[in-house]
Motif scaffolding. Structure first.
Motif, PDB file in Angstrom:
ATOM      1  N   ARG A  24      58.303 -21.982 -11.364  1.00  0.00           N
ATOM      2  CA  ARG A  24      59.242 -22.931 -10.753  1.00  0.00           C
ATOM      3  C   ARG A  24      60.509 -23.078 -11.603  1.00  0.00           C
ATOM      4  N   ARG A  25      60.339 -23.047 -12.923  1.00  0.00           N
ATOM      5  CA  ARG A  25      61.514 -23.139 -13.800  1.00  0.00           C
ATOM      6  C   ARG A  25      62.477 -21.989 -13.574  1.00  0.00           C
ATOM      7  N   HIS A  26      61.939 -20.889 -13.074  1.00  0.00           N
ATOM      8  CA  HIS A  26      62.784 -19.719 -12.788  1.00  0.00           C
ATOM      9  C   HIS A  26      63.086 -19.625 -11.290  1.00  0.00           C
ATOM     10  N   ASP A  27      62.962 -20.760 -10.602  1.00  0.00           N
ATOM     11  CA  ASP A  27      63.317 -20.873  -9.177  1.00  0.00           C
ATOM     12  C   ASP A  27      62.485 -19.941  -8.291  1.00  0.00           C
ATOM     13  N   VAL A  28      61.219 -19.766  -8.656  1.00  0.00           N
ATOM     14  CA  VAL A  28      60.309 -18.957  -7.849  1.00  0.00           C
ATOM     15  C   VAL A  28      59.436 -19.891  -7.010  1.00  0.00           C
ATOM     16  N   HIS A  29      59.356 -19.617  -5.721  1.00  0.00           N
ATOM     17  CA  HIS A  29      58.592 -20.458  -4.803  1.00  0.00           C
ATOM     18  C   HIS A  29      57.106 -20.186  -4.988  1.00  0.00           C
ATOM     19  N   THR A  30      56.309 -21.215  -5.248  1.00  0.00           N
ATOM     20  CA  THR A  30      54.877 -21.047  -5.530  1.00  0.00           C
ATOM     21  C   THR A  30      53.990 -21.648  -4.449  1.00  0.00           C
ATOM     22  N   LEU A  31      54.572 -22.027  -3.337  1.00  0.00           N
ATOM     23  CA  LEU A  31      53.797 -22.656  -2.269  1.00  0.00           C
ATOM     24  C   LEU A  31      53.510 -21.668  -1.145  1.00  0.00           C
TER      25      LEU A  31
END
Length: 609
Positions: free
Chosen positions: A507-514
């Motif tokens: 998330r800190r690297h703006d990656v969607h984890t949902l």
């Protein structure tokens, strides 16, 4: 070659060679290659004589891949990026020479190959050459030896060529279909699996009307019934081929046939136990697994009507007992002992003598770097290159007799799944050696020379940018438990928290984890899914991601994440070197950024002015 093409070709150049080498009328063409190659190397063979033998040796060396129209010939050997010749490599003169040779060849096996290549890579308008190839291929006798060695591929190729012959080829298709149908209808149990092969080839490539289909179906079911008591395996294959012919035409008949397939597995399991109760238990489970799997494919209404759910329950109980018996009979294979004296000395020396306990903890956390993914993969590929283990299937069972992983055997080169399985094993062995030889001895020295309180570890986690906000106490408690030797409790806390670290870092690297379902409901992706994302490697490095996969989520490995999450972690696994290693892995992950910050601060303080 051009000056020689007009010379006369003598068929005895190759016919004498092949007659002296083979008794059978129809051989796999690749077997013809060796004597032809030797004859071409004979000093007596010169000029056109030598050229003819050379091109025949090359054209026969390739293997027929009858199921692939675009690439019908494959190399006989392919190793380390190198391969033997295939007809696609031939130049125009070689193809033209084959076209001259084809009408002169008497042997059907060689004539089929020569005419096929001459037409496929030469003049497609040469209908006579195409007919010559079709007739030579379908001349393969429908006998056991020929059918299973080369006959099936030859007939399939004949069907494929005839289908492209246009309306004139349909007569040949019908003749071949009638010949195969007659073999199926007249089939006997003594014919073994040949009848199955005939029926499969006819179904996939031939032409049969409705009456003929019914006749074939009746013959297959009747033969399966005859074979059920003598050879359950043959009966099973016949039933399955009949099911393929049946399609969706009769659901009741299909369900009944599927039940019979399952019962052949049960019969085979019974037979193995009756023949040898002790050795049979080692393979009984395989057949019981198959029986349960097949029965589960039958619609529930049919299962209830015929009492099959009760049978499934009984089979599952028997399967568990069979696995327990099998594991009791397994023998432990041990290698020569590994001398870890140097490793133990190294681990102890690295953490001993530090006045500051943070320095000692930093030395402990950096005893070894993460594994390098590229070198691990390269070593795994080298291990498989000269091994035969990938030829055989394998299964992995848990301590409570569950089958947690399975890998089929492969006759070709090791594929990606096999390479990955070997990498998982290498990571596992690395964790055991590092845990026993370095980490555990070093920890004994570390905790003897220094005391690390729970609060100290919580404070360390508060300083570490790796630990998510609000999780510092959990992480500190988990790390402190491991320092006290309570690895089971430590991994029970830390492994689920490690999953959240992966998620937060992404998330800190703006990656969607949902994950969003069709109703718009959002759910967090599992650790397995997170580790499979390319961005994860960019953040943690391929080596650390490989280690997390191998140790946490792969069924063939320790599988700690899933065992912890589902309450399957038992005492043996909780206090294993795998648990010790993953606790130390988590300590390294938390401590490294703190070490870097302290080193940077010390360097800045030491700078003048």
């Amino acid at each position: 070659m051009g000056d020689s093409l007009s010379d006369e070709i003598d068929p005895m150049w190759w016919e004498d060679v092949l007659t002296a080498s083979f008794d059978g009328p129809y051989e796999p063409p690749e077997l013809l290659s060796a004597p032809l190659e030797r004859a071409a190397a004979d000093p007596a063979a010169t000029g056109l004589h030598e050229l003819v033998l050379q091109v025949l040796a090359m054209v026969s060396s390739a293997m027929l891949n009858s199921e692939d129209w675009l690439e019908p010939f494959i190399p006989a050997m392919q190793i380390s990026g190198k391969r033997t010749v295939v007809p696609a490599d031939f130049d125009a003169d070689q193809v033209a020479l084959l076209a001259r040779i084809a009408p002169l060849v008497e042997r059907d096996d060689l004539r089929a190959r020569v005419a096929d290549v001459a037409w496929f890579y030469g003049k497609r308008a040469d209908v006579a050459m195409l007919d010559r190839a079709i007739d030579a291929y379908r001349a393969a006798p429908l006998t056991d030896i020929v059918w299973f060695s080369v006959g099936k591929d030859a007939w399939v190729r004949a069907f494929e060529l005839a289908a492209r012959r246009g309306p004139d080829g349909q007569a040949r298709v019908q003749e071949m279909s009638d010949a195969l149908k007659a073999q199926v209808v007249a089939g006997k149990v003594a014919d073994n699996f040949r009848t199955v092969g005939f029926a499969e080839t006819l179904r996939q490539h031939g032409r049969v009307d409705a009456a003929g289909r019914a006749e074939v179906l009746e013959a297959l079911f009747a033969l399966a019934a005859q074979a059920s008591s003598e050879t359950p395996r043959l009966s099973r294959h016949l039933e399955r081929e009949a099911l393929a012919w049946l399609g969706r035409a009769d659901a009741a008949a299909a369900n009944s046939a599927t039940e019979r397939v399952a019962r052949t597995y049960i019969a085979e399991a019974d037979s193995r136990i009756q023949t040898n109760p002790k050795a049979g238990a080692l393979v009984e489970g395989h057949f019981l697994e198959k029986a349960v799997a097949v029965l589960r494919t039958i619609p529930r209404s049919y299962r209830l009507e015929n009492g099959l759910d009760g049978l499934i329950d009984d089979l599952r109980i028997r399967l568990r007992e069979s696995r327990e018996s099998s594991m009791e009979q397994m023998m432990r294979i041990q290698s020569d002992p590994v001398d870890l004296t140097d490793a133990v000395s190294y681990g102890r020396s690295q953490v001993s003598g530090h006045a500051d306990k943070l320095d000692a903890l930093a030395a402990f956390a950096t005893l070894a770097p993460p594994l390098d993914e590229a070198s691990t993969r390269e070593n795994a590929e080298k291990m498989l290159e000269g091994a035969i283990s990938h030829l055989f299937g394998s299964s992995t069972f848990s301590s409570d007799f569950r089958k947690v992983a399975s890998r089929p055997g492969s006759s070709g080169q090791a594929d990606e799944d096999e390479v990955w399985a070997e990498m998982v094993r290498m990571v596992y062995f690395h964790s055991q050696l590092l845990g026993k030889g370095i980490v555990q001895p070093a920890q004994e020295v570390l905790t003897t020379e220094h005391r690390f309180s729970r609060q100290f570890m919580v404070s360390l986690c508060e300083e570490s940018p790796t630990v998510p906000v609000g999780h510092e106490t959990l992480w500190g408690d988990g790390l402190a438990l491991g320092l006290g030797g309570n690895y089971g409790a430590a991994v029970s806390v830390l492994v689920p928290q490690l999953e959240q670290i992966v998620r937060v870092m992404l998330r800190r690297h703006d990656v969607h984890t949902l994950f969003v379902d069709e109703h718009g409901v959002e759910s967090e992706k599992s650790l397995n899914a997170l580790l499979g994302m390319t961005e994860t490697e960019g953040i943690f490095g391929a080596g650390m991601v490989m280690e997390m996969k191998a140790m946490l989520v792969v069924q063939g490995g320790p599988n700690l994440r899933n065992d912890v999450a589902h309450g399957l972690l038992d005492d043996n696994s909780a206090w294993s070197y795998s648990a010790l290693y993953m606790w130390w892995f988590c300590l390294r992950l938390v401590t490294w950024p703190v070490i870097e910050m302290v080193d940077r601060a010390q360097k800045q303080a030491a700078e003048p002015g």
